[in-house]
Scaffold this motif. Structure first.
Motif, PDB file in Angstrom:
ATOM      1  N   VAL A   4       0.834  -1.202   0.000  1.00  0.00           N
ATOM      2  CA  VAL A   4       0.000   0.000   0.000  1.00  0.00           C
ATOM      3  C   VAL A   4       0.869   1.251   0.000  1.00  0.00           C
ATOM      4  N   LEU A   5       1.880   1.282   0.882  1.00  0.00           N
ATOM      5  CA  LEU A   5       2.756   2.445   0.967  1.00  0.00           C
ATOM      6  C   LEU A   5       3.585   2.617  -0.299  1.00  0.00           C
ATOM      7  N   LEU A   6       4.095   1.510  -0.826  1.00  0.00           N
ATOM      8  CA  LEU A   6       4.880   1.593  -2.055  1.00  0.00           C
ATOM      9  C   LEU A   6       4.029   2.060  -3.234  1.00  0.00           C
ATOM     10  N   THR A   7       2.770   1.633  -3.270  1.00  0.00           N
ATOM     11  CA  THR A   7       1.882   2.063  -4.342  1.00  0.00           C
ATOM     12  C   THR A   7       1.615   3.561  -4.257  1.00  0.00           C
ATOM     13  N   PHE A   8       1.449   4.080  -3.046  1.00  0.00           N
ATOM     14  CA  PHE A   8       1.269   5.519  -2.876  1.00  0.00           C
ATOM     15  C   PHE A   8       2.483   6.279  -3.415  1.00  0.00           C
TER      16      PHE A   8
END
Length: 298
Positions: free
Chosen positions: A12-16
């Motif tokens: 999730v964080l990497l996608t952001f």
């Protein structure tokens, strides 16, 4: 396969993070264009740089290229989406291209219903209405064919290809991120070549060495990590949730485009963007249901 009860925070964080970088991708494309390469030429060389870098890494580590037919098709479609999206950024307003791309939640609902046999639910109707309504406003209330430019059409195609490709990658056999990324950049490069040939554009040559070298470096240093994160996340997050997380790209792209290019961003486009983001949010909430996650992976 990820458990239905939870999801690591890392994807999730990497996608952001990758969404923000995708939102600023137009700056790189316009910069290369200012150096003398067209949008198609920039796409060819940037993807070539990424392909050489990831291909060299796979050779050095003796990593095998293993992709199932379903996953390979998904990677090719994501490559089509990326090629069309990059081209649209040079052929249309940046704000317009980004917002039209984010009709992806609407296309994913139609695809799931018509081709994958999933039930059409109330949220699907709301998502479709909001997305198409947002597109109507982004286009300034004019949906005639005469009002749709080539850049607009490419942005729309990009969203459709992304919706299908992400679904195939998520539901297909697990593959290495390197193999997925290589397949994606090679397909994007070939599709950019096809576009250049079809429109009569000259192919990039070493005659414009500074632009050529810059594009190769951009592909290896900027494009490859961002696309790699995208491919890695696409195997771990449901397509609806992935599309929602990438709506942060709208914020980065639209704001930077309006500020740096002084492109028009009035009430119509702002309202259309809100509707499209709202559609993606509804899609994400539906995708977060444990039953939806487990059904998507079957």
């Amino acid at each position: 396969m990820m458990p239905a009860t939870g999801r690591p925070l890392t994807p999730v964080l990497l996608t952001f993070c990758s969404a923000i970088l995708w939102g600023l991708w137009w700056i790189t494309i316009r910069w290369i264009e200012s150096m003398g390469l067209s949008g198609a030429q920039a796409g060819i060389v940037c993807n070539l740089g990424a392909a050489l870098a990831i291909g060299g890494y796979m050779l050095a580590t003796r990593m095998q290229l293993r992709l199932s037919a379903r996953t390979l098709l998904g990677a090719v479609l994501v490559g089509l989406a990326f090629a069309c999206y990059s081209l649209s950024l040079t052929l249309s307003d940046v704000v317009r291209a980004i917002l039209l791309f984010y009709l992806a939640p609407a296309w994913s609902k139609i695809i799931e219903w018509v081709f994958l046999g999933q039930c059409w639910q109330g949220t699907s109707t709301v998502t479709l209405i909001l997305s198409l309504g947002g597109a109507y406003l982004v286009l300034g209330g004019d949906v005639s064919l005469a009002a749709i430019t080539l850049g607009d059409a490419l942005a729309l195609i990009s969203g459709v290809a992304w919706a299908i490709g992400a679904a195939l990658i998520f539901s297909g056999q697990k593959s290495t991120t390197s193999a997925l990324t290589l397949a994606t950049v090679v397909s994007a490069m070939l599709l950019s070549l096809a576009f250049a040939w079809g429109t009569g554009e000259a192919l990039p040559t070493m005659a414009s060495a500074p632009a050529f070298g810059t594009s190769l470096a951009v592909g290896a240093i900027y494009l490859l990590p961002v696309l790699g994160i995208t491919m890695w996340s696409a195997q771990r997050l449901p397509p609806g949730l992935l599309s929602f997380l990438f709506t942060l790209e709208i914020v980065a792209g639209v704001v930077s485009g309006a500020l740096l290019l002084d492109e028009p961003f009035g009430l119509y486009r702002m309202s259309g963007g809100v509707l499209i983001i709202g559609a993606a949010l509804i899609e994400a909430i539906a995708a977060l249901r444990p039953t939806a996650i487990s059904e998507a992976k079957r």
